[in-house]
Design an enzyme around this catalytic site. Structure first.
Site, mmCIF file in Angstrom:
data_model
loop_
_atom_site.group_PDB
_atom_site.id
_atom_site.type_symbol
_atom_site.label_atom_id
_atom_site.label_comp_id
_atom_site.label_asym_id
_atom_site.label_seq_id
_atom_site.Cartn_x
_atom_site.Cartn_y
_atom_site.Cartn_z
ATOM 1 N N GLY A 47 1.443 33.067 -27.058
ATOM 2 C CA GLY A 47 2.207 34.081 -26.514
ATOM 3 C C GLY A 47 1.886 35.394 -27.135
ATOM 4 O O GLY A 47 1.508 35.407 -28.369
ATOM 5 N N LYS A 112 10.342 27.881 -21.299
ATOM 6 C CA LYS A 112 9.083 28.433 -21.846
ATOM 7 C C LYS A 112 8.075 27.628 -21.057
ATOM 8 O O LYS A 112 8.359 26.939 -20.148
ATOM 9 C CB LYS A 112 8.905 27.606 -23.372
ATOM 10 N N GLU A 121 3.590 23.118 -26.894
ATOM 11 C CA GLU A 121 4.450 23.708 -27.525
ATOM 12 C C GLU A 121 5.700 22.587 -27.755
ATOM 13 O O GLU A 121 6.248 22.519 -28.779
ATOM 14 C CB GLU A 121 5.165 24.872 -26.679
ATOM 15 N N LYS A 139 15.026 38.663 -23.323
ATOM 16 C CA LYS A 139 15.029 37.231 -23.074
ATOM 17 C C LYS A 139 16.153 36.522 -23.049
ATOM 18 O O LYS A 139 16.487 35.252 -22.686
ATOM 19 C CB LYS A 139 13.978 36.515 -24.094
HETATM 20 C C1 5RP Z 1 3.844 30.035 -23.726
HETATM 21 C C2 5RP Z 1 5.118 30.356 -24.138
HETATM 22 C C3 5RP Z 1 5.651 31.719 -24.614
HETATM 23 O O1 5RP Z 1 6.337 31.530 -25.637
HETATM 24 C C4 5RP Z 1 6.604 32.355 -23.340
HETATM 25 O O2 5RP Z 1 5.737 32.595 -22.327
HETATM 26 C C5 5RP Z 1 6.985 33.918 -24.182
HETATM 27 O O3 5RP Z 1 5.658 34.447 -24.228
HETATM 28 P P1 5RP Z 1 5.755 36.141 -24.711
HETATM 29 O O4 5RP Z 1 6.015 36.223 -26.042
HETATM 30 O O5 5RP Z 1 4.237 36.865 -24.540
HETATM 31 O O6 5RP Z 1 6.805 37.019 -23.807
HETATM 32 O O7 5RP Z 1 5.884 29.589 -23.435
HETATM 33 O O8 5RP Z 1 3.522 29.049 -22.956
#
Ligand code: 5RP
Length: 241
Positions: A47, A112, A121, A139
Site C-alpha cells: 500500500g 485490510k 498479507e 483509519k
Molecule cells: C492492501 C492493504 C493496505 O494496507 C491498505 O489498503 C492501506 O493502504 P494505504 O496505506 O494505501 O492506505 O490492505 O491490501
C-alpha cells in the site's frame, strides 16, 4: 477502548500548518524502522503507507537480511531499492510484520485489502511474532465496517457469496479494473462489501472464512496488530494492544 496510547518522538514534524496525509504516511513509515530487528528478515505489507516504509527501509538495507513481501507490487519496490526478497516458504518465522490498514479499531483489529493484497498479507502476518500497523489517524474507527470490506473469492463462488453477505445486511460488488473484474496476485476476484457493522471481528472472521469459495476475508482479528503507529497532526502516536 482498551488501548494505552503514548506519544513517541516524531522523527519529523514540519513547523507550520497541518500535515498532509502523504506527510503523515512518511512519518509513520519512518517511525516503523525502530521495530525492524537488525540482522533479520522483516515482513513487508502493501500500500501507499508501506511504500513510505520501504523507502525508509532502503536507508538501513545493509543492516537487514532482507524482506518477505506480501505482494508483487511491494516485491518490485523492494528489489528496485536493492532489498533482497525471500519466499515465505523459505522462512519459518519473522520477528515483525509492518503493514498499513484501511481501518483499525481500539483493540488492534483491522480491515485490510484496499490494495487487493489481503491474502498474502494475512499469510505473512501469520508467520510473524508482531504486527506493527502504520496508518494515518483517519483509519482509526470505533467499529469496523465503514470502509467497504474486501473479500478475495474464487470467481465460481461469487454469486453465492454475494447472497450470503446480503443475508447479513451487506451489499457486495465485484471490484473492477479497466471495466473488468480485478484479478489479484493469486488470480482471484475481490468483493467489496458495504453496509456491515463488524462488532465481533473474531467471530465474523471465523464465520466468513468458512464459506466455500472465500479465499480470505479482509478482517484481521486473528492476525490483529499489537502496535499501531498512528500519524496525527501532533506527530506519531504509538498505540499498543
Ligand atoms: C492492501 C492493504 C493496505 O494496507 C491498505 O489498503 C492501506 O493502504 P494505504 O496505506 O494505501 O492506505 O490492505 O491490501
Amino acid at each position: 477502548m482498551n488501548t494505552t496510547p503514548s506519544a513517541s518522538t516524531p522523527p519529523f514534524v514540519p513547523e507550520s500548518g497541518m500535515l498532509t496525509q502523504d506527510q503523515l504516511k512518511t512519518l509513520v513509515g519512518q517511525a516503523a524502522l525502530q521495530y525492524v530487528v537488525r540482522g533479520e528478515l522483516v515482513g513487508v505489507g502493501t500500500g501507499s503507507t508501506v511504500n513510505k516504509f520501504i523507502d525508509a527501509l532502503a536507508t538501513i538495507k545493509d543492516e537487514i537480511k532482507g524482506a518477505v513481501s506480501s505482494s508483487v507490487a511491494s516485491t518490485e519496490r523492494l528489489l528496485a531499492l536493492g532489498i533482497p526478497v525471500f519466499d515465505s516458504n523459505e522462512v519459518e518465522r519473522l520477528s515483525v510484520y509492518i503493514d498499513g490498514a484501511d481501518e483499525i479499531d481500539g483493540h488492534g483489529n483491522m480491515v485490510k485489502g484496499g490494495g487487493a493484497a489481503l491474502t498474502r498479507e494475512k499469510i505473512v502476518a501469520a508467520q510473524s511474532d508482531k504486527f506493527v500497523c502504520i496508518a494515518d489517524e483517519s483509519k482509526l474507527v470505533e467499529v469496523l465496517g465503514q470502509f467497504p470490506l474486501p473479500v478475495e473469492v474464487i470467481p465460481m463462488a461469487t454469486a453465492r457469496v454475494v447472497r450470503q453477505f446480503a443475508a447479513m445486511g451487506g451489499h457486495a460488488l465485484v471490484r473492477q479494473k479497466n471495466g473488468q473484474p480485478l484479478l489479484t496476485d493469486n488470480g482471484q476476484h475481490i468483493l467489496d462489501v458495504t453496509g456491515l457493522q463488524i462488532r465481533d471481528p473474531l467471530a465474523f472472521e471465523a464465520q466468513v472464512s468458512q464459506w466455500p469459495g472465500v479465499v480470505t476475508v479482509g478482517v484481521f482479528a486473528f492476525q490483529r496488530a499489537q502496535v499501531c503507529l498512528l500519524g496525527t497532526a501532533q506527530g506519531v502516536k504509538t498505540l499498543t494492544f
